[in-house]
Motif scaffolding. Structure first.
Motif, PDB file in Angstrom:
ATOM      1  N   GLU A  30       0.815  -1.207   0.000  1.00  0.00           N
ATOM      2  CA  GLU A  30       0.000   0.000   0.000  1.00  0.00           C
ATOM      3  C   GLU A  30       0.853   1.263   0.000  1.00  0.00           C
ATOM      4  O   GLU A  30       0.411   2.321  -0.459  1.00  0.00           O
ATOM      5  CB  GLU A  30      -0.910  -0.017   1.231  1.00  0.00           C
ATOM      6  CG  GLU A  30      -1.877  -1.191   1.233  1.00  0.00           C
ATOM      7  CD  GLU A  30      -2.471  -1.487   2.603  1.00  0.00           C
ATOM      8  OE1 GLU A  30      -3.670  -1.815   2.654  1.00  0.00           O
ATOM      9  OE2 GLU A  30      -1.746  -1.403   3.610  1.00  0.00           O
ATOM     10  N   ARG A  32      -6.308  -4.770  -1.311  1.00  0.00           N
ATOM     11  CA  ARG A  32      -5.525  -3.776  -0.579  1.00  0.00           C
ATOM     12  C   ARG A  32      -4.778  -2.865  -1.549  1.00  0.00           C
ATOM     13  O   ARG A  32      -4.706  -1.646  -1.356  1.00  0.00           O
ATOM     14  CB  ARG A  32      -4.549  -4.469   0.380  1.00  0.00           C
ATOM     15  CG  ARG A  32      -5.231  -5.104   1.573  1.00  0.00           C
ATOM     16  CD  ARG A  32      -4.263  -5.706   2.574  1.00  0.00           C
ATOM     17  NE  ARG A  32      -3.478  -4.701   3.286  1.00  0.00           N
ATOM     18  CZ  ARG A  32      -2.816  -4.932   4.423  1.00  0.00           C
ATOM     19  NH1 ARG A  32      -2.861  -6.140   4.974  1.00  0.00           N
ATOM     20  NH2 ARG A  32      -2.126  -3.980   5.007  1.00  0.00           N
ATOM     21  N   ALA A  69      -7.375  -0.609  -3.393  1.00  0.00           N
ATOM     22  CA  ALA A  69      -7.836   0.485  -2.535  1.00  0.00           C
ATOM     23  C   ALA A  69      -6.774   1.561  -2.399  1.00  0.00           C
ATOM     24  O   ALA A  69      -7.075   2.764  -2.419  1.00  0.00           O
ATOM     25  CB  ALA A  69      -8.212  -0.067  -1.161  1.00  0.00           C
ATOM     26  N   ALA A  70      -5.509   1.142  -2.280  1.00  0.00           N
ATOM     27  CA  ALA A  70      -4.420   2.114  -2.181  1.00  0.00           C
ATOM     28  C   ALA A  70      -4.290   2.922  -3.465  1.00  0.00           C
ATOM     29  O   ALA A  70      -4.066   4.139  -3.437  1.00  0.00           O
ATOM     30  CB  ALA A  70      -3.106   1.393  -1.881  1.00  0.00           C
ATOM     31  N   LYS A  71      -4.461   2.244  -4.593  1.00  0.00           N
ATOM     32  CA  LYS A  71      -4.357   2.930  -5.893  1.00  0.00           C
ATOM     33  C   LYS A  71      -5.507   3.913  -6.084  1.00  0.00           C
ATOM     34  O   LYS A  71      -5.335   4.980  -6.696  1.00  0.00           O
ATOM     35  CB  LYS A  71      -4.334   1.894  -7.012  1.00  0.00           C
ATOM     36  CG  LYS A  71      -4.064   2.446  -8.399  1.00  0.00           C
ATOM     37  CD  LYS A  71      -3.836   1.320  -9.384  1.00  0.00           C
ATOM     38  CE  LYS A  71      -3.769   1.817 -10.815  1.00  0.00           C
ATOM     39  NZ  LYS A  71      -2.736   2.839 -11.047  1.00  0.00           N
ATOM     40  N   GLU A  72      -6.667   3.566  -5.557  1.00  0.00           N
ATOM     41  CA  GLU A  72      -7.808   4.482  -5.660  1.00  0.00           C
ATOM     42  C   GLU A  72      -7.567   5.753  -4.844  1.00  0.00           C
ATOM     43  O   GLU A  72      -7.951   6.847  -5.248  1.00  0.00           O
ATOM     44  CB  GLU A  72      -9.071   3.770  -5.173  1.00  0.00           C
ATOM     45  CG  GLU A  72     -10.357   4.516  -5.485  1.00  0.00           C
ATOM     46  CD  GLU A  72     -11.592   3.688  -5.184  1.00  0.00           C
ATOM     47  OE1 GLU A  72     -12.654   4.290  -4.942  1.00  0.00           O
ATOM     48  OE2 GLU A  72     -11.498   2.446  -5.198  1.00  0.00           O
ATOM     49  N   LYS A  73      -6.897   5.606  -3.710  1.00  0.00           N
ATOM     50  CA  LYS A  73      -6.579   6.768  -2.873  1.00  0.00           C
ATOM     51  C   LYS A  73      -5.442   7.584  -3.468  1.00  0.00           C
ATOM     52  O   LYS A  73      -5.390   8.812  -3.309  1.00  0.00           O
ATOM     53  CB  LYS A  73      -6.199   6.305  -1.465  1.00  0.00           C
ATOM     54  CG  LYS A  73      -7.344   5.721  -0.664  1.00  0.00           C
ATOM     55  CD  LYS A  73      -6.851   5.233   0.702  1.00  0.00           C
ATOM     56  CE  LYS A  73      -7.967   4.592   1.498  1.00  0.00           C
ATOM     57  NZ  LYS A  73      -7.470   4.030   2.784  1.00  0.00           N
ATOM     58  N   ARG A  74      -4.518   6.893  -4.145  1.00  0.00           N
ATOM     59  CA  ARG A  74      -3.349   7.572  -4.730  1.00  0.00           C
ATOM     60  C   ARG A  74      -3.276   7.218  -6.213  1.00  0.00           C
ATOM     61  O   ARG A  74      -2.572   6.284  -6.604  1.00  0.00           O
ATOM     62  CB  ARG A  74      -2.060   7.137  -4.028  1.00  0.00           C
ATOM     63  CG  ARG A  74      -1.948   7.569  -2.589  1.00  0.00           C
ATOM     64  CD  ARG A  74      -0.529   7.326  -2.039  1.00  0.00           C
ATOM     65  NE  ARG A  74      -0.203   5.920  -1.942  1.00  0.00           N
ATOM     66  CZ  ARG A  74       0.793   5.326  -2.569  1.00  0.00           C
ATOM     67  NH1 ARG A  74       1.546   6.007  -3.427  1.00  0.00           N
ATOM     68  NH2 ARG A  74       1.037   4.045  -2.397  1.00  0.00           N
ATOM     69  N   PRO A  75      -3.995   7.923  -7.044  1.00  0.00           N
ATOM     70  CA  PRO A  75      -4.040   7.568  -8.473  1.00  0.00           C
ATOM     71  C   PRO A  75      -2.674   7.568  -9.154  1.00  0.00           C
ATOM     72  O   PRO A  75      -2.511   6.932 -10.200  1.00  0.00           O
ATOM     73  CB  PRO A  75      -4.956   8.653  -9.076  1.00  0.00           C
ATOM     74  CG  PRO A  75      -5.791   9.117  -7.930  1.00  0.00           C
ATOM     75  CD  PRO A  75      -4.901   9.035  -6.725  1.00  0.00           C
TER      76      PRO A  75
END
Length: 884
Positions: free
Chosen positions: A158, A180, A183-189
């Motif tokens: 993440e 996981r 979700a991390a990629k969605e928060k940090r494009p």
């Protein structure tokens, strides 16, 4: 009536090590959900984990010891096992016996059986099915780090700015880790994901770049990367000088590959290679996750070291968001490695070839002997069974007749072995049928112990079900045999916590920080503290707080404390031959596990793929005159299988994919490992299961059939059949090479004799439909046609499970299609909630244009998330249809 309760345990599937909460109701009913407090999954579960409660029934369970097929008591069975092994050792020596064990065992089980073999019997002829999935990672770690150490943790996935996935369909094989990352990629494009895999798998859904690499192209790919890093001044000279050796030799080996060879061996355009190399060079926080596509190769160890070299040369290891990361395929593959489960290892990560380590372990165990050399690895072990060197064999919690390469030969070898013991939970696996002695072990939910996941985290797997029948823990079974062989004092365990404490004490014995595996903080654990044990990561020596990451200070477990960059070189260029023009890749599907002894019990886990199949590219399908849903014979010089064709552009031209799960209990001829030759990596001994030259041909069937049955048939007289659990009973796919002369008689035999049979026969098309009733209840129906049967499977299954009066549905049943106003869900996409493709398409048509919107409308994709790529594809296809 007992009070409701909940128990924290762990999931028995992949090596993620997810925490599970089992909830037991007042009447004994069981439900499962993810444990929100467990640091491996924070409440997430995959489709398999979500369906665990459906797999704990006693159907098919082995409940009592058996000798030559006859039920017996524990004492005579254990006496027979102990005396036969003792006599075999006395007559032929300790190397005449072998144990083949499993990553399904708990660490306590694993510890006891290794102690018996290596310290008391005195042979290392004990190997594990982890040899089939993790041995190359172990060997690569030991070459680079001096120990089998996974440096990182899940949090790094993440924190990374670049995640490189190599030979891993994470979305299906490790869905919780995939979510996981997603979700991390969605928060940090800005976070980037690169997928390196011959197939465009579901994991490509989150990839910014997919490299459809040629099979076994990983070594040249990472040699090219190391050379690029060296030329572009992306190396870390200070880290290299202070913490590594071998950089000059590694760079020389990397520079030896020219651009033509690089492009040919990887199958990738130079522009794509440059894009990946530049991204890797520019991104400090990089994690490289690798799995079976790397390990299951004749050059698997070199692949591992080629990846590790790139991280060592850039100093990207042991720090947040950085490092090479091997993800394990089984729930306790790591725990087995800790106790020396592999034939070339000793307990507590000590080396069997090291005289000081052998002496240390022998003194700690007060053992009469210690194995003086590595034992036979899995493939060699079964060859030794075949040629008579091994005369007594004990197989625990695994099914090598299905999972080993050259599986047909393995079956013949076991059948010829003078004495075979099988400890398992299932009575009728392909392997259990060959046993002289069957011993009933405890299953998930019944057994208690520990497991270790891919990030070195040890968790308690707790029991919440009573032991059924005469079933016993594996550690107890082995200990009782050891006592009967004369080793009573060393195996006088009363509970698993005693074994764990001994395991922990051995890890700390004469350690002083010289070995990576040290959990000495738990060496004095009592029964209560063991019951309450919270998940923790090793190493955790006495007096320390443990370590989340390894090598943060650059200190390795080699003689000089420095990591080794291994000069990896290209091996032979394996290619398909004119007689076998395609390359076979084997692997897993989303909702099944290993040989289906557990997942095959769940009807919803069989909905996504209910029969064995081969993925084939449209160009190859046209070349070999194969259509979607045809049956296909796949063959090598060893054997042949018969599977359903799935024509898809996900597959590369000239390559095919067949899953590993199906066996003789669920299909007529689908054990794909019968096709896999016994070629292994020369260092790790791991078999190569991803690059097999094969040929295919269409199987010409005169008649195809599909049936749904309330009762499982004992026999299916068809050239091809595949059976799967469904809601209300069983579903069966069939194909016949010739027409039956009496189809009504065949239908009666399959469906069962009923008082109210019904038949429809279209003489012009050759299609027939049969339905059997008993006192107005539908018992089953069968559809026959000269082409693959086109009836909606989900609708047919729903008729079997329907509770409304069958009289209203008789016309629809014989018509083979839903009546007016009846909903047909279509093929299942979301196994967690049983949502079909038609339901998802309906939601999309009504305006749901995102995966989240479809989830809100139907629940699909809202649990494990592994179906989200398919939902996205349905949305995309709907958009294309509107644009036309």
């Amino acid at each position: 009536m007992a009070a409701p309760r909940s128990v924290k345990t762990t999931c028995p599937y992949c090596g993620v090590g997810c925490g599970v909460i089992a909830e037991i109701g007042a009447s004994g009913e069981v439900g499962v959900r993810g444990d929100p407090d467990h640091p491996a999954n924070f409440g997430r579960l995959c489709s398999k984990g979500s369906a665990l409660a459906e797999t704990i029934g006693l159907e098919g369970r082995l409940l009592y010891p058996e000798v030559k097929g006859a039920r017996t008591d524990w004492d005579p069975a254990l006496d027979l096992v102990a005396s036969t092994f003792a006599n075999t050792i006395r007559e032929h020596g300790p190397d005449s016996v072998g144990f083949y064990v499993s990553g399904q065992l708990l660490t306590e089980d694993y510890y006891v059986v290794n102690k018996l073999m290596k310290g008391f019997i005195g042979t290392a002829n004990i190997d594990t099915n982890s040899r089939l999935c993790m041995a190359s990672s172990v060997a690569g770690h030991r070459r680079a780090f001096g120990a089998d150490t996974v440096p990182g943790c899940y949090e790094d996935l993440e924190l990374a700015d670049l995640v490189v996935l190599v030979g891993s369909n994470l979305a299906w094989c490790h869905p919780v880790l995939y979510q996981r990352i997603a979700a991390a990629k969605e928060k940090r494009p800005d976070m980037k994901v690169v997928l390196i895999d011959p197939r465009r798998t579901a994991t490509a859904d989150i990839a910014d770049l997919h490299l459809p690499i040629r099979s076994d192209g990983d070594v040249p790919l990472f040699l090219g990367l190391l050379a690029h890093l060296g030329r572009g001044r992306a190396l870390n000279p200070r880290y290299i000088a202070e913490h590594t050796t071998g950089i000059a030799e590694a760079l020389c080996a990397a520079d030896a590959i020219d651009t033509y060879t690089l492009a040919r061996r990887t199958g990738l355009p130079l522009s794509t290679l440059e894009q990946f190399y530049s991204l890797f060079a520019a991104t400090q926080r990089t994690v490289t996750i690798y799995s079976q596509g790397v390990n299951q190769s004749s050059s698997g160890t070199d692949k591992v070291n080629a990846i590790i070299n790139c991280h060592l040369a850039t100093g990207r290891i042991g720090k947040p968001g950085m490092g090479p990361f091997s993800v394990t395929g089984q729930p306790n593959a790591m725990g087995g490695r800790e106790v020396g489960g592999l034939a070339n290892m000793l307990a507590a990560h000590m080396a069997i070839e090291n005289a000081e380590d052998r002496d240390r372990v022998q003194r700690f165990w007060h053992a009469p002997a210690i194995a003086g050399k590595p034992g036979l690895k899995a493939v060699d072990m079964f060859q030794a069974v075949a040629d008579g060197r091994i005369k007594a064999l004990w197989i625990m919690a695994t099914n090598p007749v299905v999972s080993m390469p050259e599986a047909g030969g393995v079956k013949d070898a076991i059948a010829r072995c003078p004495f075979v013991v099988v400890s398992d939970v299932t009575a009728a696996t392909d392997t259990a049928q060959l046993a002289h002695v069957l011993l009933p072990a405890l299953a998930w939910g019944e057994k208690s112990g520990t497991v270790t996941n891919s990030e070195r985290r040890i968790s308690r797997q707790r029991s919440f079900l009573r032991a059924p029948g005469g079933a016993r823990p594996d550690w107890w079974i082995v200990s009782e045999v050891a006592k009967r062989m004369g080793y009573t004092e060393a195996f006088a365990y009363a509970e698993p916590d005693e074994i764990f404490a001994e395991h922990a004490a051995l890890s700390a014995f004469e350690n002083n920080g010289t070995r990576d595996f040290d959990i000495g903080a738990y060496a004095t654990l009592d029964h209560g503290a063991y019951d309450d044990l919270a998940p923790f990561q090793w190493p955790h020596p006495a007096g320390s707080n443990g370590a989340q990451r390894m090598f943060a200070k650059g200190r390795y477990f080699t003689a000089d404390g420095k990591a080794r960059l291994v000069p990896v070189r290209l091996s032979g260029d394996e290619m398909a031959t004119p007689g076998f023009p395609l390359t076979l890749n084997t692997g897993r599907v989303r909702d099944h596990w290993h040989t289906m002894t557990r997942t095959g019990k769940s009807q919803r886990l069989s909905q996504h793929y209910a029969e064995p199949f081969v993925e084939i590219h449209p160009d190859d399908a046209q070349r070999f005159r194969i259509h979607d849903a045809d049956l296909v014979r796949v063959s090598t010089g060893l054997d042949a299988i018969l599977v359903r064709a799935l024509v898809t552009p996900r597959q590369q031209p000239c390559s095919i994919f067949v899953p590993m799960h199906w066996n003789d209990q669920f299909a007529s001829s689908a054990r794909v490992d019968c096709l896999v030759p016994g070629i292994t990596d020369p260092i790790s001994g791991q078999p190569a299961s991803k690059n097999i030259p094969v040929r295919i041909e269409r199987f010409v069937a005169a008649t195809y059939g599909f049936a749904v049955l309330r009762r499982k048939p004992e026999k299916i007289p068809a050239e091809y059949w595949a059976i799967a659990k469904c809601n209300g009973g069983w579903r069966v796919e069939m194909a016949f090479a010739s027409d039956q002369t009496d189809w009504p008689a065949f239908a009666r035999g399959l469906l069962g004799r009923a008082s109210e049979p019904a038949v429809y026969h279209d003489t012009q098309t050759g299609r027939m439909r049969f339905a059997a009733y008993d006192n107005g209840n539908l018992m089953g129906m069968m559809f026959l046609a000269p082409e693959p049967v086109a009836v909606s499977r989900e609708w047919a299954i729903s008729q079997l499970a329907a509770t409304d009066p069958v009289l209203r549905r008789r016309n629809a049943i014989l018509a083979g299609r839903p009546g007016a106003g009846t909903v047909d869900r279509g093929a299942t996409v979301c196994a967690c909630f049983g949502i079909g493709v038609n339901e998802i398409a309906g939601a999309v048509a009504s305006g749901c244009c995102t995966v989240a919107a479809v989830g809100e409308a139907t629940q699909a994709g809202t649990n494990c998330g592994s179906c989200r790529p398919e939902i996205k594809r349905i949305i995309h296809e709907n958009a294309l249809a509107k644009a036309v």
